[in-house]
Design a protein around this motif. Structure first.
Motif, short mmCIF file in Angstrom:
data_model
loop_
_atom_site.label_atom_id
_atom_site.label_comp_id
_atom_site.label_asym_id
_atom_site.label_seq_id
_atom_site.Cartn_x
_atom_site.Cartn_y
_atom_site.Cartn_z
N LEU A 163 0.83 -1.20 0.00
CA LEU A 163 0.00 0.00 0.00
C LEU A 163 0.87 1.25 0.00
N PHE A 164 1.87 1.26 0.87
CA PHE A 164 2.72 2.45 0.97
C PHE A 164 3.45 2.72 -0.34
N SER A 165 3.94 1.66 -0.96
CA SER A 165 4.70 1.97 -2.17
C SER A 165 3.75 2.29 -3.32
N ALA A 166 2.56 1.70 -3.31
CA ALA A 166 1.58 2.10 -4.33
C ALA A 166 1.26 3.59 -4.19
N LEU A 167 1.07 4.03 -2.95
CA LEU A 167 0.79 5.44 -2.71
C LEU A 167 1.95 6.31 -3.18
N ALA A 168 3.15 5.85 -2.87
CA ALA A 168 4.32 6.64 -3.24
C ALA A 168 4.40 6.79 -4.76
N TYR A 169 4.16 5.69 -5.48
CA TYR A 169 4.19 5.78 -6.95
C TYR A 169 3.05 6.65 -7.45
N TRP A 170 1.88 6.45 -6.88
CA TRP A 170 0.73 7.20 -7.35
C TRP A 170 0.96 8.71 -7.17
N ASN A 171 1.49 9.07 -6.02
CA ASN A 171 1.63 10.49 -5.71
C ASN A 171 2.88 11.13 -6.28
N ASP A 172 3.77 10.34 -6.85
CA ASP A 172 5.05 10.91 -7.27
C ASP A 172 4.89 11.84 -8.46
N TRP A 173 5.43 13.03 -8.33
CA TRP A 173 5.45 13.94 -9.47
C TRP A 173 6.87 14.42 -9.73
N PHE A 174 7.72 14.25 -8.71
CA PHE A 174 9.04 14.86 -8.77
C PHE A 174 9.95 14.18 -9.81
N ASN A 175 9.91 12.85 -9.86
CA ASN A 175 10.75 12.15 -10.83
C ASN A 175 10.39 12.54 -12.25
N ALA A 176 9.09 12.72 -12.47
CA ALA A 176 8.67 13.12 -13.81
C ALA A 176 9.15 14.54 -14.11
N LEU A 177 9.10 15.40 -13.11
CA LEU A 177 9.59 16.76 -13.33
C LEU A 177 11.06 16.74 -13.74
N LEU A 178 11.83 15.88 -13.07
CA LEU A 178 13.26 15.84 -13.36
C LEU A 178 13.58 15.15 -14.67
N TYR A 179 12.93 14.03 -14.92
CA TYR A 179 13.46 13.15 -15.96
C TYR A 179 12.62 13.09 -17.24
N ILE A 180 11.38 13.58 -17.20
CA ILE A 180 10.50 13.35 -18.34
C ILE A 180 10.25 14.64 -19.11
N GLU A 181 10.54 14.61 -20.40
CA GLU A 181 10.19 15.74 -21.24
C GLU A 181 9.14 15.35 -22.28
N ASN A 182 9.10 14.07 -22.62
CA ASN A 182 8.12 13.58 -23.56
C ASN A 182 6.72 13.64 -22.94
N PRO A 183 5.82 14.45 -23.52
CA PRO A 183 4.50 14.62 -22.89
C PRO A 183 3.71 13.32 -22.80
N LYS A 184 4.07 12.35 -23.62
CA LYS A 184 3.32 11.09 -23.58
C LYS A 184 3.64 10.25 -22.35
N LEU A 185 4.71 10.59 -21.66
CA LEU A 185 5.12 9.79 -20.51
C LEU A 185 4.84 10.49 -19.18
N VAL A 186 4.13 11.60 -19.26
CA VAL A 186 3.90 12.34 -18.01
C VAL A 186 2.77 11.71 -17.21
N PRO A 187 3.04 11.35 -15.96
CA PRO A 187 1.98 10.76 -15.14
C PRO A 187 1.03 11.84 -14.61
N LEU A 188 -0.08 11.38 -14.10
CA LEU A 188 -1.16 12.27 -13.69
C LEU A 188 -0.72 13.34 -12.69
N GLN A 189 -0.15 12.90 -11.58
CA GLN A 189 0.19 13.85 -10.53
C GLN A 189 1.14 14.92 -11.04
N SER A 190 2.04 14.49 -11.89
CA SER A 190 3.02 15.42 -12.40
C SER A 190 2.35 16.45 -13.31
N MET A 191 1.41 15.98 -14.11
CA MET A 191 0.71 16.89 -14.99
C MET A 191 -0.09 17.91 -14.17
#
Lengths: 310, 506, 305
Positions: free
Chosen positions: C210-238
Motif C-alpha cells: 500500500l505504501f509503495s503504491a501510494l508513493a508511486y501514485w503520488n510521485d510527481w518529482f521524478n517526472a519533473l526531473l526526468y521526463i520531457e516527452n509529454p506522452k510519458l507524463v503521469p497524472l500527478q506530475s501533470m
C-alpha cells in the motif's frame, strides 16, 4: 582464515542472492550520488565540461558553506523549533497511532471499522498547499470560520497569522491529523499478525480485554514502535517543509514559533541558489541524525538486541 | 586537516567519475578527449555528436525556453528548421518547460551539464545575474560583434548595457518594454459610479481621499488591494530586487543605504500603517500571495502594477471589466527591467557561432520571428492585412508567450491592436531614465552567509511592515537592528566597495 | 477448527457499552478527517466567481463544471496520464515488493552472517542522501533513464523504510519454528520464503504494498526531473505542473510582460480542488483492496498454527 570466510560466504549464498537486487539499487541510487555531497565544501561554479569538472574546478571553501546555519541568533530558534516539534510529533504520533490501531481492531463491527480506517487515511492525500488553504479559510481574520465563532461569543476577531503563541498547537494538531491515520496502518497490520494463540491462552487465564491489550498487544508492538522511533530520531533535524511553510503562509510575524531549519535554508538560499550551501545544510542535518541514531541504537541494542536497527 | 578533506573530495569525485567513465559517457564530461576522440558506439547514433557532423549537414541547436508545452511545438520547429537550414545551416529542437517548473529544472540541467545551446533566462525566472556568475552562460561579447550585428542594430543600447555582468554580456534581451513604470490601477466601474477624479493621483498619500470614499460607501470592497509582495514606491534603486540595499535614483555620490533607514521609506510605511488602521487594506494583506479572488469578483478599488503601452486594454480584457491607470512612479530603466526576458547561449554549447547566428536571425527576421511566435501560416494563423494576423482555431495547439522569444516588435499585430503599437513602445522606451546602477550587478559571493541570514530577517519583517500590518514606530527599529545583526552592514560595505570600483572603471 | 475460531473471536470482543464509546470516538476522528475532503469535492464543483465572492460554503450559490473543463483542456491527455500513472503504480509496486521483501527477509534471518552489515547498509541511505543534482547525473548520464518509463519506476523501487518495516514483521510474526520446519522438509531458502513465510506475513506485505503504491501514485518529482516527452507524463506530475504554473503566473502578476500577454482565464481555486479530486479519487477507491489483507493475515495465521 581465507577459507573460513569463503565458507561463510558459501553458506550464506542464497540469502546474499536475496539481498543483491536491492543492494545494487542502493549503490546506484543512494551511495553513488552521496559522493556528490562534496559540493558542500566548494563554491560550486559551472564548467562547460560537465559536473565532475565543475566540482574539480570550483573553489574549495572548507566549512564556509555551513556557517550560515550558525551565524545569527536565528540559529538557536530554528534548531530549538525543529527539535521540539519533532519530539512532539514522535511522542504524540506514536501514542495516537497505536491507540487508533488498537481502537480500530477492537470495534465489533468490521465494516464500520474499515470505514473509519479509510476515513482516517484521507488527510494523507491532501497536499500541504491544500491544507494551507483550509487552515486559512478557518483562521482568516475577515472571513475565517473561527473568528465568526468567537464573534458570536462577543470576542474580538483575532489575527491568527500574527500570533505566534498559538502556532505550536495548531501545527502539532495538523501534523497529527495528517499522519496518524497513515502511521496507524502499520500498527494495525502488526496487531493482525499477532499470534492468536496468545490471546486464547490469556482468555483461559481469565484476562479481560484491557489486560490483553496491556500484556499482549502492546508488548508485541514494541519492536515496531522502537524501530519507527529510532528512524524518526534519525530525522530529528529535518522538518516537513510544507507544514512549516505553506500552512503558516510564510507569515513573518510567526517565525519565532514556525521557523525551522528547512524553512530557514529555503528562504536564505531562494535568491542566491547556492548548491554548496543547500548541500551543506542537508549534510549537517544528516550528520546530526546519524550521530543520534548510532547512539540510540547502541542503547536499544543493550536492552534488546532484536529491536535494534542494526 | 584541510589536506585530508581535499583528499576526501578527490576520492569521492574519483569514485563518481570512475563509474561514469565505465558507462561510456566520459566523452561528455572530459574536455580533453571530447573533441579529438571518435564518439563511442553508443553516441554515434545521436544526431548531436560532433563526430557525426559533416560540413554540409545543418547543426541542430537545442533550445530550452519557458512556457506551457504546446502540442504542435515539434511540428512548428520542423518548419522553422527548414527555413533556418536554408538560411544559416541550423535546425532547432525546442523544449518548453512550464512556468512553474522552469527555474527548478533549469537549475538541475545546467548544474549537471546537460547538453543545450540556447536557453531562456530573466530577472524573474532562472535568474540571469546569478547564473551568469555561476558560469551557466557563455560570454557573448565577441560573438555579438561577429555574428550578432543585427541584434546590436535593433536593440536600444540600454538593453545590452544594462544586462552586463562584470562587464560582459551573457544574454540577448528581447526588444520589448525597457523601463519600469509603476501605475495605480483603478477599477473603473467604481471610479465612474462615485464620480471620482483620478487625474491628480501620483503619490501614495494622494490616494487618501479616494480610498476614504470607497471605504465609506462600498463596505464590501477592498479599497487598496495588495498582497505580501507589495512595496511602496520610493525613489531608490535596489541592488538586489526586494533586498534593502539601495542607491537613491537621483544620486550623485552613489552611496549604498539601507532602504528602511531612508526618510522616504519611513514616511511611506507610516502612511501604509495609517491606511491599514483605517481599514483600506485587507487585514490579511501580509499573508496573501495573489489578489486573484478579489479581482475576479471585482471587489477591489486600487492596486499597483508595472505597465506597458496599451496595458489598460489588456488588463480590462483579461479581467472582464474596465481598468484604468495613472502613473505611480517615474519611468526608470533598471537592471531588472532590462532583464525581463533574455535568451542566452549555454556555456557548454558545442555550436556557439551557430547559436548566435540563429539568435541574430530571430531578432531581425520577421518571417522567422513570426513563425516561432505564431506557428505555421494557414494552420495556426492567417494574415489579415499587411502586418496583421488572425488566429485560426488550431492556434490553441501553438500558443506561445511572445515576450519570451525575442524581439517583440517584429511580430504581427493582433486584431484590436492599434496600428501604432510598436511606435508607442519605442516612445515608451525612449522616455525611461537610466537608473544610477544600470549595468552594475552586485557580486554577492563573498557575503553569501550574510545574504542567507538577511533573507530570513526580510521574511520576518518585510511584508508586515510594507503592508502596514504592524506599527513602524515599534517594528522598524527592531527590523533595522536585526538586519544589522545579520550582517547587512557588511553587505552594504561590500556593495559600496564594488560600486565604487565599477564607477571608477567607467 | 474454523467454527471454534469464530466462537472464540466472539468471546474476545469488547462489551457493548465500550463498543459504543469506541465507535463514537472513531466516528469523531473520521469526521474531522473526511470533512475537508468533502469540502474539496464541493469547491471543485463551485462556480469560481461565487467562490471568490462568498468564500467556502457547504452549499454554494451556483455550481459549475468549469474547473474540470479547464483541466481537461489544459491537460489534453488526461486519460493517457492516468494510464501512465496506473502502469507505474502497478509495475512499480510489484518490483518494489519483490526487492524490498527479499532484502528484508534476508536481514531478518538470524542465521544470515552479514545481517548487521546489510541492515546498516540500508539504514545509512535513510540518513544521508546525495541530493538532487548528483542523483540526476547518475540517472541520466550513467543509467540513461531520462525520458523513459524506467525513470519513473527505478528511482523509487527500493526504500529502506519499507525494508525495515518488513523486517520487523518477519522477526515478530514468523516463529522460528516455521523456518525450522522448512529446513527439515529440505526446502531451500527461496522455497521457505515463498511457501511458508510470505503467507504468514500478508499484513506486512499489504502494508508496504500500500505504501509503495501510494508513493508511486503520488510521485510527481521524478517526472519533473526526468521526463520531457509529454506522452510519458503521469497524472500527478501533470496536475502539479498546471498548479505550480498557475501559482507562478499569479505571483508574478505584477510583472508587466506577464500581466499583459498571458491572458488568464483560469478558475484558480476551483481547479486546484478539482485536481485533488481527479488525483486522489481512484486511489482512495483502490484502498479497500489492500484492506482485505489486513484481515486475511489473521485468519491464515490462525489456521497455520
Amino acid at each position: 582464515m581465507l577459507s573460513r570466510s569463503f565458507k561463510r560466504f558459501r553458506q550464506n549464498k542464497m540469502l546474499l542472492l536475496m539481498v543483491l537486487p536491492a543492494a545494487i539499487w542502493f549503490v546506484l541510487f543512494s551511495y553513488l550520488p552521496m559522493a556528490g555531497s562534496v559540493i558542500a565544501f566548494v563554491e560550486y561554479r559551472y564548467d562547460s565540461n560537465g559536473f565532475l569538472s565543475s566540482i574539480w574546478n570550483s573553489k574549495w571553501v572548507g566549512l564556509r558553506n555551513f556557517e550560515f546555519l550558525f551565524q545569527t541568533s536565528d540559529a538557536l530558534i530554528i534548531t530549538r523549533n525543529t527539535v521540539l516539534y519533532n519530539l512532539a510529533f514522535i511522542v504524540l504520533g506514536l501514542v495516537l497511532a497505536v491507540a487508533l490501531a488498537v481502537l480500530l481492531v477492537e470495534i465489533r463491527n468490521r465494516r464500520m471499522s474499515k470505514t473509519y480506517q479509510t476515513a482516517m487515511f484521507m488527510p494523507y492525500f491532501l497536499s500541504w498547499v491544500i491544507v494551507g488553504y483550509f487552515v486559512f479559510s478557518f483562521l482568516s481574520t475577515s472571513k475565517g470560520l473561527l473568528n465568526q465563532l468567537t464573534s458570536w461569543f462577543g470576542l474580538d476577531a483575532l489575527n491568527w497569522y500574527a500570533e505566534p503563541k498559538y502556532w505550536p498547537f495548531i501545527l502539532v494538531f495538523i501534523y497529527l491529523w495528517k499522519f496518524v491515520g497513515y502511521n496507524s496502518i502499520m500498527y494495525l497490520a502488526a496487531i493482525m499478525g499477532i499470534d492468536g494463540s496468545l490471546y486464547e491462552a490469556a482468555m483461559i487465564d481469565g484476562a479481560g480485554k484491557w489486560k490483553q491489550i496491556v500484556h499482549i498487544t502492546l508488548p508485541q508492538l514494541t519492536s515496531l514502535m522502537t524501530i519507527l522511533t529510532l528512524l524518526a530520531v534519525g530525522r530529528i533535524f529535518y522538518a516537513d517543509f510544507g507544514l512549516f511553510y505553506q500552512v503558516p503562509r510564510d507569515s513573518g510575524l510567526l517565525y519565532s514559533t514556525t521557523n525551522v531549519i528547512d524553512t530557514y535554508v529555503y528562504r536564505g538560499l531562494k535568491t542566491s541558489g547556492e548548491f554548496g550551501m543547500s548541500t551543506a545544510a542537508g549534510l549537517y542535518q544528516s550528520f546530526v541524525g546519524f550521530v543520534l541514531v548510532i547512539t540510540s541504537n547502541y542503547i536499544v541494542r543493550k536492552i534488546n538486541k532484536d529491536n535494534a536497527l542494526f | 586537516m584541510f589536506k585530508n578533506k581535499r583528499m576526501l573530495a578527490v576520492g569521492l569525485t574519483a569514485m563518481l567519475g570512475g563509474t561514469l567513465a565505465l558507462s561510456g559517457c566520459s566523452s561528455n564530461n572530459n574536455a580533453n578527449n571530447a573533441s579529438n576522440q571518435p564518439a563511442p558506439a553508443e553516441e554515434s547514433s545521436n544526431a548531436n555528436a560532433p563526430a557525426a557532423e559533416t560540413k554540409n549537414e545543418p547543426v541542430e541547436l537545442i533550445w530550452y525556453t519557458i512556457g506551457t508545452p504546446q502540442k504542435d511545438t515539434d511540428k512548428v520547429m520542423a518548419e522553422v528548421s527548414k527555413y533556418t537550414a536554408d538560411k544559416i545551416g541550423v535546425t532547432v529542437k525546442m523544449t518548453q518547460l512550464d512556468w512553474g517548473d522552469y527555474s527548478d529544472k533549469m537549475k538541475v540541467l545546467t548544474a549537471s551539464g546537460t547538453p543545450m545551446d540556447i536557453l531562456f533566462t530573466s530577472s524573474w525566472a532562472f535568474d540571469y545575474v546569478q547564473n551568469a556568475r555561476k558560469g551557466a552562460f557563455l560570454a557573448i561579447d565577441d560573438l555579438l560583434k561577429s555574428e550578432g550585428q543585427g541584434i546590436q542594430g535593433v536593440l536600444d543600447p540600454a538593453f545590452l548595457e544594462g544586462s552586463k555582468v562584470e562587464g560582459h554580456n551573457y544574454g540577448i534581451p528581447a526588444n520589448k518594454e525597457l523601463p519600469a513604470l509603476e501605475v495605480w490601477r483603478f477599477n473603473k466601474t467604481l471610479v465612474d459610479k462615485h464620480g471620482l477624479d483620478t487625474s491628480n493621483v501620483f503619490s501614495l498619500e494622494s490616494l487618501e481621499p479616494l480610498l476614504k470614499t470607497i471605504k465609506e460607501q462600498e463596505p464590501d470592497v477592498v479599497p487598496f488591494a495588495l498582497n505580501k509582495d507589495y512595496m511602496p514606491v520610493v525613489p531608490y534603486d535596489y541592488l538586489i530586487s526586494n533586498l534593502p540595499m539601495a542607491v537613491k535614483l537621483d544620486t550623485t555620490v552613489y552611496k549604498v543605504v539601507n532602504i528602511l533607514d531612508t526618510p522616504e521609506m519611513k514616511q511611506a510605511l507610516k502612511t501604509m500603517r495609517a491606511y491599514y488602521k483605517a481599514g483600506y487594506v485587507s487585514p490579511e494583506a501580509a499573508t496573501i500571495t495573489s489578489l486573484d479572488d478579489v479581482q475576479k469578483a471585482g471587489k477591489w478599488f486600487i492596486d499597483r502594477a508595472a505597465t506597458t503601452p496599451f496595458a489598460d486594454n489588456q488588463w480590462s480584457a483579461s479581467l472582464g471589466y474596465p481598468v484604468v491607470s495613472t502613473p505611480a512612479s517615474e519611468s526608470v530603466v533598471f537592471n531588472w527591467s532590462v532583464m525581463g526576458s533574455m535568451q542566452a547561449i549555454s556555456a557548454n554549447s558545442k555550436h556557439p557561432e551557430e547559436a548566435m547566428k540563429f539568435l541574430n536571425l530571430v531578432n531581425t527576421d520577421p518571417v522567422l520571428r513570426n513563425m516561432i511566435d505564431s506557428g505555421i501560416e494557414g494552420t495556426h494563423y492567417k494574415m489579415a492585412g499587411d502586418n496583421r494576423m488572425e488566429n485560426l482555431p488550431d492556434s490553441k495547439n501553438y500558443d506561445m508567450p511572445t515576450f519570451s522569444l525575442g524581439n517583440v516588435m517584429l511580430t504581427f499585430l493582433n486584431p484590436g491592436d492599434p496600428d501604432n503599437k510598436w511606435d508607442e513602445y519605442k516612445s515608451f522606451n525612449g522616455a525611461g531614465k537610466p537608473a544610477p546602477t544600470l549595468g552594475f550587478n552586485f557580486d554577492a559571493s563573498s557575503v553569501t552567509n550574510e545574504l542567507a541570514a538577511i533573507q530570513n530577517v526580510k521574511g520576518e519583517f518585510w511584508a508586515a511592515l510594507m503592508t502596514g500590518t504592524v506599527d513602524p514606530d515599534e517594528y522598524l527599529p527592531k527590523a533595522i537592528e536585526k538586519f544589522n545583526a545579520a550582517g547587512l552592514d557588511k553587505i552594504i560595505a561590500e556593495a559600496q566597495k564594488q560600486l565604487d570600483a565599477w564607477r571608477a572603471s567607467k | 477448527m474454523a467454527t471454534s475460531r469464530v466462537r472464540k473471536r466472539n468471546f474476545q470482543q469488547v462489551s457493548r457499552p465500550v463498543n459504543v464509546v469506541l465507535n463514537m470516538a472513531a466516528m469523531l476522528v473520521s469526521i474531522v478527517c473526511v470533512f475537508p475532503f468533502l469540502f474539496v469535492v464541493i469547491i471543485s464543483f463551485t462556480d469560481e466567481m461565487v467562490l471568490a465572492r462568498n468564500g467556502y460554503k457547504i452549499v454554494p450559490e451556483a455550481w459549475s463544471l468549469d474547473a474540470y473543463r479547464y483541466i481537461f483542456k489544459t491537460g489534453e491527455s488526461l486519460l493517457r496520464a492516468y494510464g501512465v500513472t496506473i502502469f507505474i503504480t502497478v509495475v512499480g509496486t510489484l518490483i518494489s515488493l519483490v526487492f524490498n521483501t527479499l532484502y528484508a527477509y534476508a536481514i531478518s534471518r538470524r542465521s544470515f552472517a552479514y545481517r548487521k552489515f546489510f541492515s546498516f547498509f540500508a539504514v545509512f541511505t535513510m540518513l544521508f542522501n546525495g541530493g538532487m543534482v548528483p542523483t540526476y547525473i547518475v540517472v541520466t548520464q550513467l543509467l540513461h533513464l531520462q525520458d523513459s518509463i524506467g525513470a519513473l519506476i527505478w528511482p523509487m523501487a527500493v526504500n529502506a523504510f519499507f525494508i525495515l518495516i518488513m523486517r520487523t514483521f518477519f522477526v515478530t510474526m514468523i516463529p522460528d519454528a516455521v523456518i525450522e520446519s522448512g529446513k527439515i522438509d529440505g526446502a531451500g531458502e527461496f522455497q521457505t520464503l515463498f511457501r511458508l513465510v510470505l503467507p504468514l506475513a500478508l499484513p506486512g506485505l499489504a502494508t508496504i504494498g500500500l505504501f509503495s503504491a501510494l508513493a508511486y501514485w503520488n510521485d510527481w518529482f521524478n517526472a519533473l526531473l526526468y521526463i520531457e516527452n509529454p506522452k510519458l507524463v503521469p497524472l500527478q506530475s501533470m496536475l502539479m505542473r498546471i498548479e505550480s504554473s498557475m501559482q507562478f503566473l499569479m505571483q508574478n502578476a505584477s510583472n508587466s510582460s506577464i500581466s499583459t500577454t498571458i491572458l488568464t482565464e483560469m478558475p484558480q481555486e476551483t481547479s486546484r480542488m478539482a485536481m485533488v479530486v481527479l488525483a486522489t479519487g481512484p486511489i482512495v477507491l483502490a484502498y479497500p483492496f489492500f484492506q482485505r489483507y489486513f484481515v486475511q493475515g489473521l485468519t491464515v495465521g490462525a489456521v497455520k498454527e
